[in-house]
Structures are given as C-alpha cells and as structure tokens.
Design an enzyme around this catalytic site. Structure first.
Site, mmCIF file in Angstrom:
data_model
loop_
_atom_site.group_PDB
_atom_site.id
_atom_site.type_symbol
_atom_site.label_atom_id
_atom_site.label_comp_id
_atom_site.label_asym_id
_atom_site.label_seq_id
_atom_site.Cartn_x
_atom_site.Cartn_y
_atom_site.Cartn_z
ATOM 1 N N HIS A 176 -4.122 -2.033 -6.329
ATOM 2 C CA HIS A 176 -3.477 -0.762 -6.624
ATOM 3 C C HIS A 176 -4.471 0.175 -7.285
ATOM 4 O O HIS A 176 -5.323 -0.232 -8.064
ATOM 5 C CB HIS A 176 -2.209 -0.931 -7.471
ATOM 6 N N THR A 220 -8.145 -4.048 -1.300
ATOM 7 C CA THR A 220 -8.716 -5.381 -1.490
ATOM 8 C C THR A 220 -9.721 -5.732 -0.408
ATOM 9 O O THR A 220 -10.799 -6.250 -0.695
ATOM 10 C CB THR A 220 -7.587 -6.441 -1.508
ATOM 11 N N ASP A 271 0.818 -1.223 0.000
ATOM 12 C CA ASP A 271 0.000 0.000 0.000
ATOM 13 C C ASP A 271 0.848 1.269 0.000
ATOM 14 O O ASP A 271 0.425 2.310 0.504
ATOM 15 C CB ASP A 271 -0.955 0.027 1.212
#
Length: 430
Positions: free
Chosen positions: A41, A299, A13
């Site tokens: 992403h 996610t 991240d």
C-alpha cells in the site's frame, strides 16, 4: 465501542492504504488482521510517497497504536527492513504492536512457494512468491512457528529443526531442489526476533481494551474480497480472508464489536496475476487507463490487468463482507474518455445473470453487459466537493452507488490526502 473495517472490494490495489490513512486521522488504534508482505500500500503525505507491505498505515500517526494482528503471517526479515526504512525517513515506530500469536514466514516457505508455482507450468496462479501460502499451510497443519516461538531460543531451535528436516525431504525428493541449512536460518531469524521483541504483545488484549474504553479502532484489510480464499476467484486467490469477517479471527475481537465496513474500490477494475476478469480491456482504452493510473504492482512491479467497473463483482463483495459504506477512488483516471462503461450484469450462455459464478468454466463464458455513460474531458484532480465535479463525472459516481446498492462516503480524485472528498463521515454515523 467504535470500530470501522476497511476492505478492498475488487482484486486488491483499490487504494485501501490511502483510505486507511485518511480514516486513521480520527482513529486511535489501527490494526491489520490478515495477509503478509505480499500486500503493498502506498501512502502520500505532503507530496511524498511511502510504500509499505507489512506495517499498518497508521504508523505515520505517532500518537496512535498500530497493530499487526494474529491473523497476519510475518516475515521477520521484511519487517526489520521496513522498520529500518521508516526510521531512515524519520518515522517513529514506538507505536507498533505485534501479536505474539502471529505466524512466521521462514526461508523454506519462500522456496516452497517458488517450487510449487514453477511446477504448475501454464496453470500458475500468480503468487507473489513471498511464502504466504506455505506459511498458512503450516498454520493449518499445526506445524507453524509463531512470533512467541521465535522469541524463545530453545523452542525456536526445536521447531525449526523439525520443520526444516521435513521441508528438505520435500525439496530433495519431490522437487529435486537444494536443501536449506539449519544454522544460517536459525542465527539470522532468531536475531530478527530479538530486534522486534520490544513490539511483541497480546494484541487481542490491546484491541478489546481499546474498544471497551470507547476508543475508535480501525481495522485494515489487505488484498481484496475477490482474492478471499473462500469468497474470491478460487484458486486464483490469496491464502487468507480479506473479507470483513476475517477481522474477528485475525485480530481476536468478537463480531459484535464491528460497527461499520467501508468497501474501497476504484472507478475501474484491476488485478495482478492470473484468474477470471470478465471486464478486462485489451485495447487502447485499457492501455491508457493502465498508464494514467500507474497500474503496476507495489509488491511485484508487474503491469496490472485493467478493465471497466464491474458492479456484479461489487455486489458480491457487498453481500459477503457486509459493506455499509463505499469509498470510490481514482475517478480522475477516467478523465478524457469520450465514453465510460459500467458492467451491470453478465451474459452466460444467452442468459442474463447478476451474480458472480463460483465455476471458473462458467466465468470463462460470461460476457459483460455494459451500460454506457458519457465521459468527461475536464481535469478533476483539484475538485473538493461532489458539486464541483463535471455533470458527467457526478452522474458516474451516483450511478456506481445505485448499482452497488451502498451509499458512497468518500470519493477521490488523486493519491493525496487532500484529494479525498467526504460525502458522509463514517465515524460520525456510528
């Protein structure tokens, strides 16, 4: 021969997608080499956000080739869904290439992932339940199903039947769980294979031919060095090698063909899930950073843990991944703080150390030793050069580079492409 590897230097991240997208402008081929759809992403183009989990960031450049390498574990269901998402957004995917040697994630991998995590109780490692670990387990055990197998109806049926019988015995006998049926999985996933077969090829040939022809190739890592199965905070790690060395195994190119390694980091630190985090913040400052930085997993949607910048972690990442250039993101998130801190070393049982211990027990006893710097109050999201930064922000950037021991090539003051500022062109320096 010109190649650059982009790696995350923390726990994921860090903004790798943004930097990959930025560097993709001067690349001709963009390739992923490990991980799966557990990676998330976000790319911002003309103010619009695109969230991808599997397909490389370079897909937004139709004239460039985007590669999913052999080291990636591919969930065909997720891939087909992501392709449909891009098509709905008007993005062409004709430039996508998928390795025929990449391994396939199937429903039994996901079910096993969930059962294994549940069985750990309080010792959960924080998996995303995407089946990544079990798929890599099958690969190592030499029972995995590859994309090449998925496309061959008879071979897929044979291997699926054998694997499913074994997994169902495990589900029933060990976990007292419901077995999975062969027919539904076979029909659904064989159909997915037929949907993606137009993209499937030997991507090692494509990558090596491009490099031999002098083309610029960009390798995009997922997760981060501190989640690497060998170099990260084991066992709170992913099941692959995000370090730059993973490129050679996960894409089928030799180590002599890697020129530069760009380490991507944030001006602070974050991680999702359990595991050691020496500089983690539990106070109002931490909450402020989380909210201003929108620190929620792409996610999972889970709130990320946040903390101060840790130069011990960064030096570890530099060493094990051979980082040559640094990309520092999210400096703007620290605006408004009276004081900013950087961890320069740890106190372990009264002894100052400047390395990252492998022992989880030692890490629990590590206390960060901080260097405090004056903060800045200005809004810096419109800054377009280092000189435009407030003096305190400029000093912070310079100090990060000094402590990590790597020159900073770019710094970012926001999520947009135009908010990435170049101090040194990575491509030009090769």
């Amino acid at each position: 021969m010109t190649s650059v590897v982009v790696v995350g230097t923390q726990w994921g991240d860090e903004g790798k997608g943004k930097i990959t997208d930025f560097l993709s402008a001067d690349a001709e081929v963009i390739a992923r080499y490990q991980g799966g759809d557990n990676a998330g992403h976000t790319i911002v183009i003309d103010g619009k956000k695109f969230k991808l989990h599997l397909i490389p960031s370079g897909i937004f450049f139709p004239q460039k080739i985007s590669v999913i390498g052999n080291g990636v574990v591919v969930n065909p269901k997720s891939l087909v869904k992501e392709l449909a998402y891009l098509h709905d957004e008007g993005v062409t995917t004709d430039n996508l290439r998928i390795s025929d040697r990449a391994h396939v994630i199937l429903p039994y991998h996901i079910q096993l992932d969930q059962l294994q995590e549940d069985a750990k109780g309080d010792n959960k490692i924080g998996t995303t339940i995407k089946g990544i670990g079990p798929a890599y387990m099958d690969k190592a055990a030499r029972v995995g199903i590859r994309i090449a197998d998925l496309l061959d109806k008879d071979i897929f049926a044979e291997r699926l039947r054998i694997n499913l019988a074994e997994k169902n015995r495990l589900f029933e006998k060990m976990y007292d769980s419901t077995p999975l049926g062969f027919d539904a999985i076979f029909e659904e996933y064989y159909a997915y294979g037929q949907e993606i077969k137009q993209y499937v090829t030997d991507t090692s040939v494509i990558l090596n031919d491009a490099l031999d022809a002098g083309k610029r190739v960009l390798f995009e890592g997922a997760q981060g060095v501190m989640l690497d199965i060998d170099q990260g905070t084991y066992p709170f790690v992913t099941s692959s090698n995000p370090v730059a060395g993973g490129v050679t195994i996960g894409s089928g190119v030799g180590p002599s063909k890697i020129n530069k390694v760009v380490g991507v980091c944030k001006a602070y630190t974050s991680r999702v899930g359990d595991g050691p985090f020496p500089t983690e913040l539990f106070d109002e400052v931490g909450e402020r950073i989380r909210e201003v930085g929108h620190e929620y997993g792409t996610t999972t949607g889970r709130p990320r843990r946040v903390g101060w910048f840790d130069s011990v972690v960064m030096r570890h990442s530099r060493r094990v991944s051979g980082i040559t250039n640094l990309s520092l993101n999210s400096i703007d998130v620290l605006s408004g703080l009276d004081t900013v801190k950087i961890c320069v070393a740890y106190d372990l049982d009264g002894k100052r150390i400047d390395y990252y211990p492998a022992s989880l027990e030692q890490l629990k006893r590590c206390k960060p030793i901080y260097e405090e710097l004056p903060g800045w109050q200005e809004d810096i999201t419109g800054v377009r050069s280092l000189d435009e930064l407030p003096e305190n922000a400029r000093n912070y950037v310079r100090r990060v580079g000094e402590l990590v021991g790597v020159r900073i090539s770019t710094f970012s003051v926001g999520p947009g492409r135009e908010q990435t500022n170049i101090l040194e062109s990575v491509w030009a320096s090769i």
